[in-house]
Design a protein around this motif. Structure first.
Motif, PDB file in Angstrom:
ATOM      1  N   GLY A 137      36.763  46.640  50.205  1.00  0.00           N
ATOM      2  CA  GLY A 137      37.676  47.652  49.687  1.00  0.00           C
ATOM      3  C   GLY A 137      38.911  47.056  49.037  1.00  0.00           C
ATOM      4  O   GLY A 137      39.352  47.497  47.975  1.00  0.00           O
ATOM      5  N   GLY A 138      39.477  46.036  49.678  1.00  0.00           N
ATOM      6  CA  GLY A 138      40.662  45.392  49.119  1.00  0.00           C
ATOM      7  C   GLY A 138      40.381  44.715  47.798  1.00  0.00           C
ATOM      8  O   GLY A 138      41.188  44.780  46.858  1.00  0.00           O
ATOM      9  N   GLN A 139      39.233  44.058  47.695  1.00  0.00           N
ATOM     10  CA  GLN A 139      38.887  43.375  46.447  1.00  0.00           C
ATOM     11  C   GLN A 139      38.547  44.370  45.345  1.00  0.00           C
ATOM     12  O   GLN A 139      38.849  44.137  44.176  1.00  0.00           O
ATOM     13  N   ARG A 140      37.942  45.507  45.716  1.00  0.00           N
ATOM     14  CA  ARG A 140      37.697  46.545  44.703  1.00  0.00           C
ATOM     15  C   ARG A 140      39.023  47.071  44.145  1.00  0.00           C
ATOM     16  O   ARG A 140      39.139  47.339  42.955  1.00  0.00           O
ATOM     17  N   GLN A 141      40.012  47.177  45.019  1.00  0.00           N
ATOM     18  CA  GLN A 141      41.331  47.625  44.556  1.00  0.00           C
ATOM     19  C   GLN A 141      41.944  46.592  43.621  1.00  0.00           C
ATOM     20  O   GLN A 141      42.600  46.947  42.629  1.00  0.00           O
ATOM     21  N   MET A 142      41.718  45.325  43.902  1.00  0.00           N
ATOM     22  CA  MET A 142      42.199  44.275  43.000  1.00  0.00           C
ATOM     23  C   MET A 142      41.539  44.392  41.630  1.00  0.00           C
ATOM     24  O   MET A 142      42.190  44.205  40.588  1.00  0.00           O
ATOM     25  N   VAL A 143      40.241  44.708  41.610  1.00  0.00           N
ATOM     26  CA  VAL A 143      39.535  44.888  40.338  1.00  0.00           C
ATOM     27  C   VAL A 143      40.154  46.046  39.557  1.00  0.00           C
ATOM     28  O   VAL A 143      40.401  45.938  38.349  1.00  0.00           O
ATOM     29  N   ALA A 144      40.415  47.152  40.239  1.00  0.00           N
ATOM     30  CA  ALA A 144      40.991  48.324  39.574  1.00  0.00           C
ATOM     31  C   ALA A 144      42.365  48.002  38.989  1.00  0.00           C
ATOM     32  O   ALA A 144      42.670  48.373  37.846  1.00  0.00           O
ATOM     33  N   MET A 145      43.183  47.309  39.748  1.00  0.00           N
ATOM     34  CA  MET A 145      44.507  46.945  39.262  1.00  0.00           C
ATOM     35  C   MET A 145      44.407  45.928  38.137  1.00  0.00           C
ATOM     36  O   MET A 145      45.129  46.019  37.137  1.00  0.00           O
ATOM     37  N   GLY A 146      43.489  44.978  38.290  1.00  0.00           N
ATOM     38  CA  GLY A 146      43.305  43.971  37.252  1.00  0.00           C
ATOM     39  C   GLY A 146      42.850  44.584  35.943  1.00  0.00           C
ATOM     40  O   GLY A 146      43.316  44.199  34.862  1.00  0.00           O
ATOM     41  N   ARG A 147      41.945  45.549  36.030  1.00  0.00           N
ATOM     42  CA  ARG A 147      41.467  46.210  34.807  1.00  0.00           C
ATOM     43  C   ARG A 147      42.617  46.916  34.086  1.00  0.00           C
ATOM     44  O   ARG A 147      42.742  46.864  32.870  1.00  0.00           O
ATOM     45  N   ALA A 148      43.489  47.562  34.869  1.00  0.00           N
ATOM     46  CA  ALA A 148      44.644  48.244  34.276  1.00  0.00           C
ATOM     47  C   ALA A 148      45.591  47.265  33.591  1.00  0.00           C
ATOM     48  O   ALA A 148      46.244  47.605  32.601  1.00  0.00           O
ATOM     49  N   LEU A 149      45.666  46.053  34.107  1.00  0.00           N
ATOM     50  CA  LEU A 149      46.572  45.054  33.530  1.00  0.00           C
ATOM     51  C   LEU A 149      46.054  44.446  32.234  1.00  0.00           C
ATOM     52  O   LEU A 149      46.814  43.790  31.516  1.00  0.00           O
TER      53      LEU A 149
END
Length: 234
Positions: A137-149
């Motif tokens: 879950g934490g790494q999926r959140q990193m992916v979501a934030m990374g995509r936004a960046l």
């Protein structure tokens, strides 16, 4: 001039207001945190900022220019990004494909931004070929934030970035948010873990029934007895 400013914002669903005069402002180098009880209008405010909810009264500005009720695609072009709480990744695509999807409006070479995202989120670099749906879950959140960046935004909106995460991952996500902010990105986020989030906030906004109950620095809100008792668990 503030990076972002919202003045007397009203809005809601089906003719019923959820936001009843919200005021916020954020400088380019700041982290802002929106906290408050369930139903206070926290996530609704983010949707209103990002053009996903119609504002019926008031004004929202980005760098001094009105963006009230602007189309979300236009806001992305104007360097704003939004990470929703749920359904914020493409599970069947690899980590790197998810990040590349974040650069959909770019026509230049964005390889440098991929590498910067991996520097913000080192766990993703080793898993760049792995389907995002297989991550924690934490790494999926990193992916979501990374995509936004990937669009190199000046302001990123985060809706409950630590929802459902273990305390360890919650602390890690907050550390990444600090790093993103220090790299020059303004951050405005809604967070249920109010006390922990306010510890990293330059500004805090306590919403109750769609209005500002308190607005102050994160530190002052944590040390305010009334805020602590009502909203921070003592």
């Amino acid at each position: 001039m503030a990076l972002f400013e919202a003045t007397n914002v009203h809005g809601g669903y089906g003719g019923m207001n959820i936001l009843n005069g919200v005021n916020m402002s954020l400088e380019a180098d700041e982290i802002g945190v929106i906290v408050g009880p369930n139903g206070a209008g926290k996530s609704t405010m983010l949707k209103a900022i990002f053009g996903l909810l119609r504002v019926s009264e008031g004004e929202i500005c980005l760098r001094g220019e009105s963006i009230t009720n602007a189309d979300p695609v236009e806001l992305v072009k104007r360097k704003m990004a939004f990470v929703p709480q749920e359904k914020n990744i493409f599970p069947s695509l690899s980590v790197e494909e998810n990040l590349e999807m974040g650069a959909f409006i770019r026509r230049d070479n964005f390889v440098h931004m991929l590498e910067q995202v991996y520097s913000f989120f080192p766990p993703l670099a080793d898993k760049r070929r792995q389907p995002a749906g297989e991550l924690s879950g934490g790494q999926r959140q990193m992916v979501a934030m990374g995509r936004a960046l990937m669009t190199e935004p000046s302001l990123i909106l985060l809706d409950e970035p630590t929802a459902g995460l273990s305390p360890l991952y919650m602390a890690e996500i907050f550390e990444r948010i600090i790093s993103i902010n220090k790299a020059g990105v303004g951050v405005l986020m809604v967070e249920q873990h109010a006390k922990q989030a306010l510890k990293i906030a330059h500004k805090g906004f306590v919403l109750v029934a769609g209005q500002n109950r308190f607005t102050d620095t994160g530190e002052n809100l944590i040390n305010n007895p009334e805020v602590a008792k009502a909203f921070l668990g003592g």
